[in-house]
Scaffold this active site. Structure first.
Site, PDB file in Angstrom:
ATOM      1  N   ASP A  31      38.154 -31.348  -2.383  1.00 19.38           N
ATOM      2  CA  ASP A  31      37.727 -30.347  -3.367  1.00 19.38           C
ATOM      3  C   ASP A  31      36.325 -29.870  -3.024  1.00 19.38           C
ATOM      4  OD1 ASP A  31      40.026 -30.672  -4.832  1.00 19.38           O
ATOM      5  OD2 ASP A  31      39.048 -31.414  -6.651  1.00 19.38           O
ATOM      6  N   LYS A  49      43.764 -23.559  -6.920  1.00 17.44           N
ATOM      7  CA  LYS A  49      44.585 -24.003  -8.053  1.00 17.44           C
ATOM      8  C   LYS A  49      44.861 -22.873  -9.033  1.00 17.44           C
ATOM      9  CE  LYS A  49      42.675 -28.725  -8.307  1.00 17.44           C
ATOM     10  NZ  LYS A  49      43.774 -29.591  -7.892  1.00 17.44           N
ATOM     11  N   GLY A  61      39.441 -36.806 -11.707  1.00 16.98           N
ATOM     12  CA  GLY A  61      38.086 -36.800 -12.243  1.00 16.98           C
ATOM     13  C   GLY A  61      37.645 -38.116 -12.844  1.00 16.98           C
ATOM     14  N   ARG A 118      53.789 -45.803  -6.581  1.00 13.46           N
ATOM     15  CA  ARG A 118      54.739 -46.933  -6.642  1.00 13.46           C
ATOM     16  C   ARG A 118      56.025 -46.516  -7.352  1.00 13.46           C
ATOM     17  NH1 ARG A 118      53.808 -51.799  -4.688  1.00 13.46           N
ATOM     18  NH2 ARG A 118      51.669 -52.530  -4.449  1.00 13.46           N
ATOM     19  N   GLY A 150      39.152 -35.370  -4.872  1.00  8.94           N
ATOM     20  CA  GLY A 150      38.601 -34.345  -5.753  1.00  8.94           C
ATOM     21  C   GLY A 150      37.128 -34.576  -5.949  1.00  8.94           C
ATOM     22  N   SER A 151      36.796 -35.213  -7.073  1.00  8.97           N
ATOM     23  CA  SER A 151      35.400 -35.418  -7.423  1.00  8.97           C
ATOM     24  C   SER A 151      34.738 -36.494  -6.565  1.00  8.97           C
ATOM     25  CB  SER A 151      35.326 -35.830  -8.898  1.00  8.97           C
ATOM     26  OG  SER A 151      36.248 -35.069  -9.657  1.00  8.97           O
TER      27      SER A 151
END
Lengths: 194, 295
Positions: free
Chosen positions: B25, B82, B154, B166, B236-237
């Protein structure tokens, strides 16, 4: 025959499956020591910048240059870019083939395509081959010992060979048609040196 | 010599090329360059990373096209963006910009409470999130050419991504062991299209590439997900909310390649500085959970 597939990133599993269908003994290459005893190596599709960084990080550039002096290497898409001497931008390359490649030459992903064309050097040659281009490069120039071996109907060069080194800007590993892999195994077996 | 643009094979093909790689990201062209230089296989162009979307609250929408275009100009690797679940006009806009992949994402506020986008209508390929096999196959049925776990974005907490991976792989193992006459009832129980269930049973795998996403913050997290069987990693973050983004990004790239080599994992995990602070996904109030978005 023992063949390696460079497995740092990209669609190495598809190459492995194609080679195994042809009876090759396949090794995934992630570190220099994995090259030992191999008769040929495939560099798969993927992102050439990412693979290049990993080649540098794990000290694979020089061992691959040495490998390619005597043994066969086939690069598909990102692999072809990594084999080229010139790509018009600053990124790590193996740089074994006398050719210049332009990255993302067809455009972005929405311009990616498949096309059926006859490939004269495959056996049997009559049946067209489905070529898959995914944000693919084209070969803009060959010189020295490299020679072109395939062009699109519009004239753009998409495959080249230099002794036992072979580069294609498309992805035979994404099809079930094994003729390109057969061609490469023949190349790896041959006596000629790069 | 028929030329076929954007067939499903071509859409899925790009995801095949991203395997074994890390998609990061980024919120600025500079971050995109850092990601590319660290060895990212693609970037996700966003206005805010999920941790900030959580902190800011309010409605999260598609990013400004200006930002997406600037990020596309700044790097040579694929650029994803996105859109909101069900917001097919945001998807049309992103397609017109020429982005390489669209993520119909639960990280943004859903625009439709019942329906996802008909992704067959588009030339650009889509990636979607899933928590289980049924959800993955519903999205593939709608035309998604790549899947990812949802995780809990996040948070920096990998537990939900682990649960989702899983669950998907355990359901795949289950389906491959079923006799054919039991597949229809299994398809009914997981609310998945029957034909795709048959395909999964035949392949022993999803018919498209599946990445891990949602809560991955360290090289060890990335390697854990790879060992569980995913094809690659979204972060992402976790990178740009950490103390030293360049170093952490490079380390996660190396860990994703050498996920089976504990010595290399130990080496790349050394002195990375602060990881993102993180929040436990397990104690998040239901209203703040993003993974439950999607139908």
């Amino acid at each position: 025959m023992k063949i390696g597939v460079l497995a740092l990133q990209g669609d190495f599993r598809e190459h492995r499956i194609s080679l195994e269908k042809l009876g090759a003994d396949v090794t995934e290459v992630r570190l220099p020591g994995h090259l030992e005893g191999l008769q040929g190596l495939i560099i798969p599709g993927g992102e050439s910048t990412a693979i290049g960084k990993l080649l540098v990080a794990f000290d694979l550039i020089e061992p691959l240059r040495a490998f390619g002096q005597t043994r066969a290497i086939w690069g598909t898409c990102a692999g072809a870019i990594l084999l080229a001497k010139e790509v018009g931008r600053d990124q790590p390359l193996i740089g074994l083939m006398d050719m210049e490649v332009q990255r993302n030459a067809f455009g972005r992903q929405i311009d990616s395509f498949e096309m059926d064309i006859p490939v004269p050097f495959l056996k049997p040659a009559e049946q067209p081959y489905r070529l898959t281009f995914i944000r693919g490069p084209i070969i803009t120039r060959v010189w020295g010992r490299a020679e072109e071996v395939l062009r699109l109907p519009d004239g753009r060069m998409i495959a080249a060979r230099q002794g036992k080194l072979f580069a294609t800007s498309f992805h035979p590993e994404l099809t079930d048609d094994l003729r390109f892999h057969e061609y490469f195994l023949e190349l790896a077996k041959s006596e000629s040196t790069g | 010599m028929e030329e076929q643009v954007s067939s499903f094979a071509v859409k899925k093909g790009l995801a095949e090329m991203l395997k074994g790689g890390v998609i990061m990201d980024v919120v600025t062209p500079d971050q995109a360059k850092i990601a590319e230089d660290a060895g990212a296989v693609a970037v996700m162009a966003l206005e805010r990373v999920p941790a900030d979307i959580r902190a800011d609250g309010g409605i999260a929408r598609m990013s400004d096209p200006e930002l997406v275009l600037k990020i596309m100009e700044s790097v040579s690797i694929p650029v994803m963006a996105k859109c909101r679940i069900g917001h097919f006009v945001e998807a049309q806009i992103l397609e017109s910009l020429g982005v390489d992949y669209i993520d119909e994402s639960e990280v943004l506020t859903p625009a439709d409470e019942a329906y996802h986008i008909n992704k067959h209508d588009f030339k650009v390929p889509f990636v979607c999130g899933c928590r289980n096999l049924g959800e993955a196959l519903r999205r593939i049925g709608e035309g998604a050419a790549m899947m990812r776990t949802k995780g809990e974005p996040g948070t920096g907490d990998v537990v939900e991504a682990v649960r989702h991976a899983r669950t998907v792989y355990s359901e795949i193992r289950r389906i491959t062991s079923l006799p054919e006459e039991e597949v229809m009832t299994f398809a009914k129980s997981i609310q998945a299209p029957y034909e795709l269930c048959l395909q999964v049973r035949e392949l022993g795998a999803l018919p498209v590439v599946n990445f891990a996403a949602g809560g991955i913050a360290t090289p060890a997290d990335a390697a854990l997900m790879m060992q569980l069987g995913v094809d690659g990693i979204f972060v992402g973050s976790g990178i740009f909310k950490s103390g030293d983004p360049t170093k952490r990004a490079q380390a996660i790239v190396k860990a994703t390649t050498h996920y089976n080599e504990p010595k290399i994992l130990a080496e790349v995990s050394r002195n990375l500085g602060e990881a993102m602070v993180g929040r436990s996904a397990t104690v998040l109030p239901d209203a703040e959970k993003m993974a439950v978005r999607g139908w």
